[in-house]
Design a protein around this motif. Structure first.
Motif, PDB file in Angstrom:
ATOM      1  N   VAL A  85       8.131   1.884  18.126  1.00  0.00           N
ATOM      2  CA  VAL A  85       8.336   3.704  18.038  1.00  0.00           C
ATOM      3  C   VAL A  85       7.342   4.072  17.664  1.00  0.00           C
ATOM      4  CG1 VAL A  85       9.593   5.709  17.083  1.00  0.00           C
ATOM      5  CG2 VAL A  85      10.656   3.962  17.828  1.00  0.00           C
ATOM      6  N   ASP A  86       6.348   3.303  16.150  1.00  0.00           N
ATOM      7  CA  ASP A  86       5.231   3.700  15.117  1.00  0.00           C
ATOM      8  C   ASP A  86       4.253   3.209  16.698  1.00  0.00           C
ATOM      9  OD1 ASP A  86       6.602   4.440  13.189  1.00  0.00           O
ATOM     10  OD2 ASP A  86       5.530   2.316  12.356  1.00  0.00           O
ATOM     11  N   LYS A  87       4.089   2.538  17.491  1.00  0.00           N
ATOM     12  CA  LYS A  87       2.776   2.751  18.728  1.00  0.00           C
ATOM     13  C   LYS A  87       3.167   3.223  19.417  1.00  0.00           C
ATOM     14  CE  LYS A  87      -0.247   0.022  19.769  1.00  0.00           C
ATOM     15  NZ  LYS A  87      -1.125  -0.198  19.025  1.00  0.00           N
ATOM     16  N   ILE A  88       3.878   3.466  20.037  1.00  0.00           N
ATOM     17  CA  ILE A  88       4.113   4.943  20.673  1.00  0.00           C
ATOM     18  C   ILE A  88       3.527   6.095  20.541  1.00  0.00           C
ATOM     19  CG2 ILE A  88       6.014   6.050  22.900  1.00  0.00           C
ATOM     20  CD1 ILE A  88       7.639   3.912  22.336  1.00  0.00           C
ATOM     21  N   LYS A 139       8.802  -5.346   8.884  1.00  0.00           N
ATOM     22  CA  LYS A 139       9.420  -4.273   9.674  1.00  0.00           C
ATOM     23  C   LYS A 139      10.155  -4.618  10.649  1.00  0.00           C
ATOM     24  CE  LYS A 139       7.434  -0.330  11.479  1.00  0.00           C
ATOM     25  NZ  LYS A 139       5.291  -0.196  11.421  1.00  0.00           N
ATOM     26  N   TRP A 140      11.268  -4.057  11.134  1.00  0.00           N
ATOM     27  CA  TRP A 140      12.012  -3.871  12.587  1.00  0.00           C
ATOM     28  C   TRP A 140      10.954  -3.253  13.685  1.00  0.00           C
ATOM     29  CZ3 TRP A 140      15.812  -6.244  11.414  1.00  0.00           C
ATOM     30  CH2 TRP A 140      16.827  -5.780  10.774  1.00  0.00           C
ATOM     31  N   LEU A 141      11.252  -4.618  14.962  1.00  0.00           N
ATOM     32  CA  LEU A 141      10.585  -4.220  15.925  1.00  0.00           C
ATOM     33  C   LEU A 141      10.242  -2.988  16.921  1.00  0.00           C
ATOM     34  CD1 LEU A 141       9.183  -5.963  18.276  1.00  0.00           C
ATOM     35  CD2 LEU A 141      11.093  -6.395  18.988  1.00  0.00           C
ATOM     36  N   ASP A 142      11.848  -2.641  17.217  1.00  0.00           N
ATOM     37  CA  ASP A 142      11.801  -1.466  17.119  1.00  0.00           C
ATOM     38  C   ASP A 142      11.281  -0.337  16.481  1.00  0.00           C
ATOM     39  OD1 ASP A 142      13.867  -1.451  15.261  1.00  0.00           O
ATOM     40  OD2 ASP A 142      15.317  -0.551  15.730  1.00  0.00           O
ATOM     41  N   GLU A 143      11.347  -0.632  15.408  1.00  0.00           N
ATOM     42  CA  GLU A 143      10.192   0.734  14.187  1.00  0.00           C
ATOM     43  C   GLU A 143       8.794   0.543  14.732  1.00  0.00           C
ATOM     44  OE1 GLU A 143      11.901   0.268  10.687  1.00  0.00           O
ATOM     45  OE2 GLU A 143      13.440   1.138  10.608  1.00  0.00           O
ATOM     46  N   PRO A 176       0.911  -1.334   0.030  1.00  0.00           N
ATOM     47  CA  PRO A 176       0.274  -0.148   0.058  1.00  0.00           C
ATOM     48  C   PRO A 176       0.911   0.839   0.206  1.00  0.00           C
ATOM     49  CG  PRO A 176      -0.564  -1.049   1.810  1.00  0.00           C
ATOM     50  CD  PRO A 176       1.000  -2.265   1.486  1.00  0.00           C
ATOM     51  N   SER A 177       0.352   2.653  -0.421  1.00  0.00           N
ATOM     52  CA  SER A 177       0.785   3.136   0.032  1.00  0.00           C
ATOM     53  C   SER A 177       1.088   4.170   1.231  1.00  0.00           C
ATOM     54  CB  SER A 177       0.232   4.656  -1.384  1.00  0.00           C
ATOM     55  OG  SER A 177      -1.122   4.501  -1.298  1.00  0.00           O
ATOM     56  N   THR A 178       0.440   4.021   2.023  1.00  0.00           N
ATOM     57  CA  THR A 178       0.989   4.303   3.060  1.00  0.00           C
ATOM     58  C   THR A 178       1.638   3.183   4.236  1.00  0.00           C
ATOM     59  OG1 THR A 178      -1.204   3.382   3.497  1.00  0.00           O
ATOM     60  CG2 THR A 178      -1.015   5.922   3.234  1.00  0.00           C
ATOM     61  N   PRO A 179       2.790   3.165   4.827  1.00  0.00           N
ATOM     62  CA  PRO A 179       3.029   2.479   5.219  1.00  0.00           C
ATOM     63  C   PRO A 179       2.130   1.922   6.850  1.00  0.00           C
ATOM     64  CG  PRO A 179       4.149   4.379   5.885  1.00  0.00           C
ATOM     65  CD  PRO A 179       3.045   4.602   4.898  1.00  0.00           C
ATOM     66  N   ILE A 180       2.185   0.575   7.042  1.00  0.00           N
ATOM     67  CA  ILE A 180       2.048   0.327   7.870  1.00  0.00           C
ATOM     68  C   ILE A 180       2.413   0.411   9.027  1.00  0.00           C
ATOM     69  CG2 ILE A 180       0.859  -2.105   9.469  1.00  0.00           C
ATOM     70  CD1 ILE A 180       0.925  -3.358   6.560  1.00  0.00           C
ATOM     71  N   LEU A 181       1.599   1.750   9.991  1.00  0.00           N
ATOM     72  CA  LEU A 181       1.957   1.800  11.670  1.00  0.00           C
ATOM     73  C   LEU A 181       1.878   0.718  12.600  1.00  0.00           C
ATOM     74  CD1 LEU A 181       0.720   5.730  11.818  1.00  0.00           C
ATOM     75  CD2 LEU A 181       3.028   4.722  10.205  1.00  0.00           C
ATOM     76  N   GLY A 182       2.858   1.193  13.378  1.00  0.00           N
ATOM     77  CA  GLY A 182       2.154   0.342  14.508  1.00  0.00           C
ATOM     78  C   GLY A 182       2.844  -1.169  14.071  1.00  0.00           C
ATOM     79  N   ILE A 183       2.544  -1.908  14.973  1.00  0.00           N
ATOM     80  CA  ILE A 183       2.719  -3.527  14.757  1.00  0.00           C
ATOM     81  C   ILE A 183       1.600  -3.619  13.912  1.00  0.00           C
ATOM     82  CG2 ILE A 183       2.420  -5.418  15.999  1.00  0.00           C
ATOM     83  CD1 ILE A 183       3.458  -3.542  19.025  1.00  0.00           C
ATOM     84  N   PRO A 184       2.384  -4.899  13.076  1.00  0.00           N
ATOM     85  CA  PRO A 184       1.968  -5.092  12.419  1.00  0.00           C
ATOM     86  C   PRO A 184       1.356  -6.437  12.366  1.00  0.00           C
ATOM     87  CG  PRO A 184       3.848  -5.282  11.796  1.00  0.00           C
ATOM     88  CD  PRO A 184       3.990  -5.017  12.721  1.00  0.00           C
TER      89      PRO A 184
END
Length: 176
Positions: free
Chosen positions: A83-86, A76-80, A30-38
């Protein structure tokens, strides 16, 4: 076929999964990234946590079907992800804080103390119950003289029909 000609797509090309020389092709990222924990991959597969052998066991999320299904899959990296989820949680907390500020602000713009609001709410609920009780009493009571007459026994109505004109005649004769 000319420059602007159009042909109807074949039945096999209407499916989202179409065979190519590289295997099956799945919907693109998708054009928008998946934020948070996928939770799900672009292909619909479940995302699992894995460890990188080249990045000092750095953990990342990946599609469980990435080896079984060719095509583009989520990594997707766990730490990223954390950070998105926070960041999303901080945004949610800010929104809730704004909502609470709106709720505890009076119409004149002054802050209302929540315990005071609860006391007022209890008072209003008591007033509502009292008004409901009064409405119930009014609904059960006769509203007009006709309702009064209809609620009287028939022998009293007969007496009133006879006595009222006689009393009116007597009073009119002696008073006038």
């Amino acid at each position: 076929m000319g420059l602007h000609s159009y042909t109807q797509p074949s039945e096999s090309s209407q499916h989202s999964e179409s065979p190519t020389s590289y295997g099956l092709v799945y919907p693109s990222q998708p054009s928008t990234p998946i934020l948070g924990i996928p939770r799900r991959c672009y292909c619909g597969g479940i995302v699992v946590l894995a460890s990188s052998s080249s990045e000092d066991n750095r953990q990342f999320y990946q599609c469980e079907k990435r080896e079984a299904r060719p095509g583009r899959h989520l990594v997707k990296w766990l730490d990223e992800s954390l950070v998105d989820k926070i960041a999303a949680l901080k945004c949610s907390v800010r929104e809730q804080d704004e909502h609470i500020k709106f709720v505890v602000t009076g119409s004149n713009g002054e802050r209302i103390d929540p315990p005071y609001m609860w006391d007022r709410l209890d008072l209003y609920q008591q007033e509502i119950k009292s008004l409901q009780h009064q409405v119930g009493l009014l609904e059960r009571s006769p509203r007009t003289i006709i309702d009064q007459v209809h609620s009287c026994p028939p022998h009293i109505i007969l007496v009133l029909v006879i006595l009222v004109p006689i009393v009116a005649f007597v009073l009119g004769t002696y008073m006038g």
